[in-house]
Write an enzyme that holds these catalytic residues in place. Structure first.
Site, PDB file in Angstrom:
ATOM      1  N   HIS A  97       0.835  -1.200   0.000  1.00  0.00           N
ATOM      2  CA  HIS A  97       0.000   0.000   0.000  1.00  0.00           C
ATOM      3  C   HIS A  97       0.871   1.251   0.000  1.00  0.00           C
ATOM      4  CE1 HIS A  97      -3.202  -2.761   0.899  1.00  0.00           C
ATOM      5  NE2 HIS A  97      -2.724  -3.032   2.094  1.00  0.00           N
ATOM      6  N   GLU A 115      -1.620  -0.194   8.258  1.00  0.00           N
ATOM      7  CA  GLU A 115      -2.595  -1.059   8.915  1.00  0.00           C
ATOM      8  C   GLU A 115      -1.911  -1.921   9.967  1.00  0.00           C
ATOM      9  OE1 GLU A 115      -3.890  -2.954   5.309  1.00  0.00           O
ATOM     10  OE2 GLU A 115      -2.701  -4.743   5.679  1.00  0.00           O
ATOM     11  N   HIS A 172       3.129  -7.635   1.847  1.00  0.00           N
ATOM     12  CA  HIS A 172       2.470  -8.494   2.830  1.00  0.00           C
ATOM     13  C   HIS A 172       1.337  -9.282   2.192  1.00  0.00           C
ATOM     14  CE1 HIS A 172       0.005  -4.842   2.669  1.00  0.00           C
ATOM     15  NE2 HIS A 172      -1.017  -5.605   3.045  1.00  0.00           N
ATOM     16  N   ARG A 192      -1.366  -4.864  -6.166  1.00  0.00           N
ATOM     17  CA  ARG A 192      -1.051  -6.293  -6.183  1.00  0.00           C
ATOM     18  C   ARG A 192       0.300  -6.541  -6.848  1.00  0.00           C
ATOM     19  NH1 ARG A 192      -6.366  -6.826  -8.332  1.00  0.00           N
ATOM     20  NH2 ARG A 192      -7.879  -7.079  -6.659  1.00  0.00           N
TER      21      ARG A 192
END
Length: 315
Positions: A97, A115, A172, A192
């Site tokens: 991200h 996150e 991740h 992705r």
């Protein structure tokens, strides 16, 4: 207002989803590929709805805009956090991200996405991908283009109760057989890197975003584990997982009766296990596994009574 704001989640179908959001939490899920419960969300792609009290029926994003007094002195234009529960019935794509600055420039003003994961459930031997072994962006590109996934990606076996902080720029992925509660910035931007060459129902592979992914990935990158500070008070054990510019995330394990003081800002609470009651001046509110609610700014003091485990967070 001095009442908790209970929310109704939004469910998202995913190619890797399953049925554990029903079997573990009792949610009425739309299908057997339900991958995500957006439990506390003001994001335009899936907003939680207030299900009781004076604001019943309101979307969280509208509540943020129309009643800023409920949320304290936040400077964010949008509700800044997003709480999810994810059911990884299959491996998620390997992804990364962007941070706020990159997303603001290239993703129409979207927030970046830092996150963290609390492992709710994990099958024996289940693992995550966290980080990579490349020492430069040139090596990262070379290993991706060569498909050297085993050499590039770092894999870590997980168990229930583990916690992982996943800052923007971290490569991740959740592995098959894992259920997590995720606290994140309110963003739906994902790049992705690899999707195991899977095909959808129409025989098409999902889009990859290699140029952006390579650009935003932190290099070098490695997993940093650590012990977490734990405080024990009468009736509650509080584990402090992370506190930074994006969010504070704690686990509250209540056993008996615990007292909590007034906070200037709001608090998000997700009940992961058990049941009990929240008791405040405005009344007594039953709590059960799978409930999600916001304690508005200025709420308290209050008590939580029973035997239950929560993940609680705030800006």
């Amino acid at each position: 207002m001095n009442e908790p704001i209970f929310l109704t989640p939004v469910f998202q179908e995913r190619i890797w989803g399953g049925t554990k959001l029903n079997t573990l939490f009792g949610y009425e899920i739309p299908n057997d590929k339900t991958g995500e419960c957006w439990a506390v969300s003001g994001h335009k792609n899936g907003q939680s709805t207030v299900h009781s009290g004076p604001y019943a029926g309101a979307k969280l994003g509208d509540l943020w805009n129309d009643h800023p007094e409920l949320f304290g002195d936040s400077e964010s234009d949008v509700f800044p956090l997003l709480t999810k529960i994810l059911d990884a019935s299959d491996d998620l794509s390997v992804q990364v991200h962007p941070d706020d600055a990159y997303a603001r420039q290239f993703e129409n003003g979207e927030l970046g996405k830092t996150e963290c994961w609390y492992i709710v459930d994990a099958e024996p031997g289940a693992s995550i991908i966290y980080g990579h072994n490349a020492q430069s962006h040139e090596q990262l590109r070379s290993m991706i283009e060569a498909g050297q996934w085993d050499e590039l990606l770092t894999q870590i076996e997980v168990k229930p109760g583990d916690f992982f902080y996943v800052p923007s720029g971290t490569i991740h992925a959740l592995g098959k057989g894992i259920v997590v509660l995720e606290t994140q910035q309110s963003s739906d931007t994902t790049y992705r890197v690899y999707d195991y060459d899977r095909k959808d129902a129409n025989g098409q592979g999902r889009e990859l975003h290699l140029e952006k992914a390579i650009e935003v990935t932190s290099v070098p990158q490695f997993y940093k584990g650590g012990a977490y500070e734990t405080d024990r008070f009468e009736g509650v054990t509080i584990t402090k997982f992370v506190s930074n510019e994006f969010f504070t995330v704690q686990k509250w394990e209540v056993d008996g009766q615990a007292e909590f003081g007034l906070r200037d800002g709001y608090t998000i609470v997700s009940i992961l296990d058990g049941e009990g009651y929240l008791k405040a001046e405005t009344g007594e509110y039953p709590l059960k596994k799978g409930d999600h609610f916001i304690l508005p700014a200025g709420f308290g003091p209050y008590e939580i009574e029973g035997k239950l485990t929560t993940i609680s967070s705030w800006e």
